[in-house]
Design a protein around this motif. Structure first.
Motif, PDB file in Angstrom:
ATOM      1  N   ILE A  37       1.520  10.916  -1.595  1.00 25.06           N
ATOM      2  CA  ILE A  37       1.819   9.536  -1.206  1.00 25.06           C
ATOM      3  C   ILE A  37       0.497   8.792  -1.057  1.00 25.06           C
ATOM      4  O   ILE A  37      -0.305   9.098  -0.185  1.00 25.06           O
ATOM      5  CB  ILE A  37       2.614   9.494   0.115  1.00 25.06           C
ATOM      6  N   LYS A  38       0.314   7.797  -1.936  1.00 22.36           N
ATOM      7  CA  LYS A  38      -0.901   6.978  -1.894  1.00 22.36           C
ATOM      8  C   LYS A  38      -0.608   5.520  -1.540  1.00 22.36           C
ATOM      9  O   LYS A  38      -1.473   4.821  -1.043  1.00 22.36           O
ATOM     10  CB  LYS A  38      -1.639   7.043  -3.237  1.00 22.36           C
ATOM     11  N   LYS A  39       0.616   5.066  -1.841  1.00 25.07           N
ATOM     12  CA  LYS A  39       0.970   3.675  -1.553  1.00 25.07           C
ATOM     13  C   LYS A  39       2.410   3.625  -1.066  1.00 25.07           C
ATOM     14  O   LYS A  39       3.306   4.167  -1.697  1.00 25.07           O
ATOM     15  CB  LYS A  39       0.804   2.816  -2.794  1.00 25.07           C
TER      16      LYS A  39
ATOM     17  N   ALA B 252      -2.776   6.894   2.819  1.00 23.53           N
ATOM     18  CA  ALA B 252      -2.088   5.940   1.943  1.00 23.53           C
ATOM     19  C   ALA B 252      -2.337   4.511   2.415  1.00 23.53           C
ATOM     20  O   ALA B 252      -2.667   4.272   3.574  1.00 23.53           O
ATOM     21  CB  ALA B 252      -0.585   6.219   1.927  1.00 23.53           C
ATOM     22  N   SER B 253      -2.145   3.573   1.506  1.00 27.02           N
ATOM     23  CA  SER B 253      -2.157   2.158   1.866  1.00 27.02           C
ATOM     24  C   SER B 253      -0.708   1.698   2.021  1.00 27.02           C
ATOM     25  O   SER B 253       0.220   2.367   1.564  1.00 27.02           O
ATOM     26  CB  SER B 253      -2.863   1.333   0.795  1.00 27.02           C
ATOM     27  N   ILE B 254      -0.535   0.546   2.662  1.00 28.38           N
ATOM     28  CA  ILE B 254       0.805  -0.001   2.891  1.00 28.38           C
ATOM     29  C   ILE B 254       0.872  -1.411   2.326  1.00 28.38           C
ATOM     30  O   ILE B 254      -0.036  -2.211   2.543  1.00 28.38           O
ATOM     31  CB  ILE B 254       1.147  -0.017   4.395  1.00 28.38           C
ATOM     32  N   LEU B 255       1.948  -1.687   1.616  1.00 25.41           N
ATOM     33  CA  LEU B 255       2.247  -3.032   1.144  1.00 25.41           C
ATOM     34  C   LEU B 255       3.446  -3.533   1.929  1.00 25.41           C
ATOM     35  O   LEU B 255       4.539  -2.961   1.842  1.00 25.41           O
ATOM     36  CB  LEU B 255       2.567  -3.021  -0.357  1.00 25.41           C
TER      37      LEU B 255
ATOM     38  N   VAL C 211      -5.414   1.210   8.828  1.00 27.14           N
ATOM     39  CA  VAL C 211      -4.780   1.518   7.546  1.00 27.14           C
ATOM     40  C   VAL C 211      -4.930   0.316   6.620  1.00 27.14           C
ATOM     41  O   VAL C 211      -4.780  -0.832   7.054  1.00 27.14           O
ATOM     42  CB  VAL C 211      -3.284   1.870   7.743  1.00 27.14           C
ATOM     43  N   THR C 212      -5.210   0.569   5.350  1.00 28.68           N
ATOM     44  CA  THR C 212      -5.333  -0.499   4.356  1.00 28.68           C
ATOM     45  C   THR C 212      -3.966  -1.126   4.129  1.00 28.68           C
ATOM     46  O   THR C 212      -2.970  -0.420   3.950  1.00 28.68           O
ATOM     47  CB  THR C 212      -5.871   0.065   3.023  1.00 28.68           C
ATOM     48  N   VAL C 213      -3.929  -2.465   4.124  1.00 27.74           N
ATOM     49  CA  VAL C 213      -2.647  -3.166   4.027  1.00 27.74           C
ATOM     50  C   VAL C 213      -2.768  -4.393   3.131  1.00 27.74           C
ATOM     51  O   VAL C 213      -3.788  -5.080   3.141  1.00 27.74           O
ATOM     52  CB  VAL C 213      -2.108  -3.547   5.431  1.00 27.74           C
TER      53      VAL C 213
ATOM     54  N   ILE D 205       2.853   3.603   9.457  1.00 37.35           N
ATOM     55  CA  ILE D 205       1.464   3.762   9.894  1.00 37.35           C
ATOM     56  C   ILE D 205       1.146   5.237  10.102  1.00 37.35           C
ATOM     57  O   ILE D 205       0.122   5.740   9.632  1.00 37.35           O
ATOM     58  CB  ILE D 205       1.190   2.961  11.186  1.00 37.35           C
ATOM     59  N   SER D 206       2.028   5.926  10.807  1.00 34.71           N
ATOM     60  CA  SER D 206       1.815   7.343  11.078  1.00 34.71           C
ATOM     61  C   SER D 206       1.693   8.145   9.775  1.00 34.71           C
ATOM     62  O   SER D 206       0.771   8.949   9.617  1.00 34.71           O
ATOM     63  CB  SER D 206       2.969   7.881  11.929  1.00 34.71           C
ATOM     64  N   LEU D 207       2.604   7.898   8.854  1.00 32.52           N
ATOM     65  CA  LEU D 207       2.580   8.619   7.579  1.00 32.52           C
ATOM     66  C   LEU D 207       1.353   8.236   6.752  1.00 32.52           C
ATOM     67  O   LEU D 207       0.701   9.100   6.147  1.00 32.52           O
ATOM     68  CB  LEU D 207       3.865   8.354   6.794  1.00 32.52           C
ATOM     69  N   ALA D 208       1.010   6.965   6.736  1.00 30.21           N
ATOM     70  CA  ALA D 208      -0.155   6.511   5.965  1.00 30.21           C
ATOM     71  C   ALA D 208      -1.440   7.146   6.495  1.00 30.21           C
ATOM     72  O   ALA D 208      -2.315   7.532   5.716  1.00 30.21           O
ATOM     73  CB  ALA D 208      -0.246   4.989   6.006  1.00 30.21           C
TER      74      ALA D 208
END
Length: 147
Positions: free
Chosen positions: A2-4, A31-34, A80-82, A23-26
């Protein structure tokens, strides 16, 4: 891997539970979140302004922007990158389109926990996303999940 992660939000408590879970999983997978909010185009018929530009500036879109920004702030606080996006359309369709376009590995959504007749009458964006044609996994965060 999982990267995104795509994280649709409607500003509800369940959506915010999904934010915390994402957030927890990222953080665990780097991973980043969109974050995405979709304004249902069917609301346009009740808007007083008939042109698309006025609709884009409507209270519906402003609310969607607020939801996305609230989620974005929570995610940024955790390092986390968002990225964020607001769209107009049919929510389930737009969620899957965005997931495919952005090549996400996972969609994380909150569930409102409706059952039976209430679910049948009100419909469910989450259920519609699950049943759309896509190979992208969908993780549903239910009420009361401990994060």
């Amino acid at each position: 891997m999982i990267k995104k992660i795509l994280l649709p939000t409607d500003g509800s408590d369940r959506s915010m539970d999904a934010v915390r879970y994402a957030i927890s999983l990222a953080k665990q997978t780097n991973a980043s979140i969109l974050v995405l909010s979709v304004v249902d185009e069917r609301f346009k018929s009740i808007e007083t302004a008939p042109d698309p530009v006025a609709f884009m500036e409507s209270a519906f879109v402003e609310s969607a922007k607020t939801y996305v920004e609230a989620a974005e702030n929570e995610i940024k606080k955790e390092g986390v990158t968002v990225d964020k996006s607001v769209r107009i359309g049919i929510p389930a369709v737009e969620i899957v389109k965005e997931a495919e376009k952005s090549e996400v590995d996972l969609i994380i959504m909150g569930s409102h926990g409706r059952t039976g007749l209430q679910s049948a009458l009100l419909g469910s964006v989450t259920m519609s996303v699950i049943h759309r044609e896509t190979n992208i996994p969908v993780l549903i965060v239910r009420k009361g999940v401990k994060i």
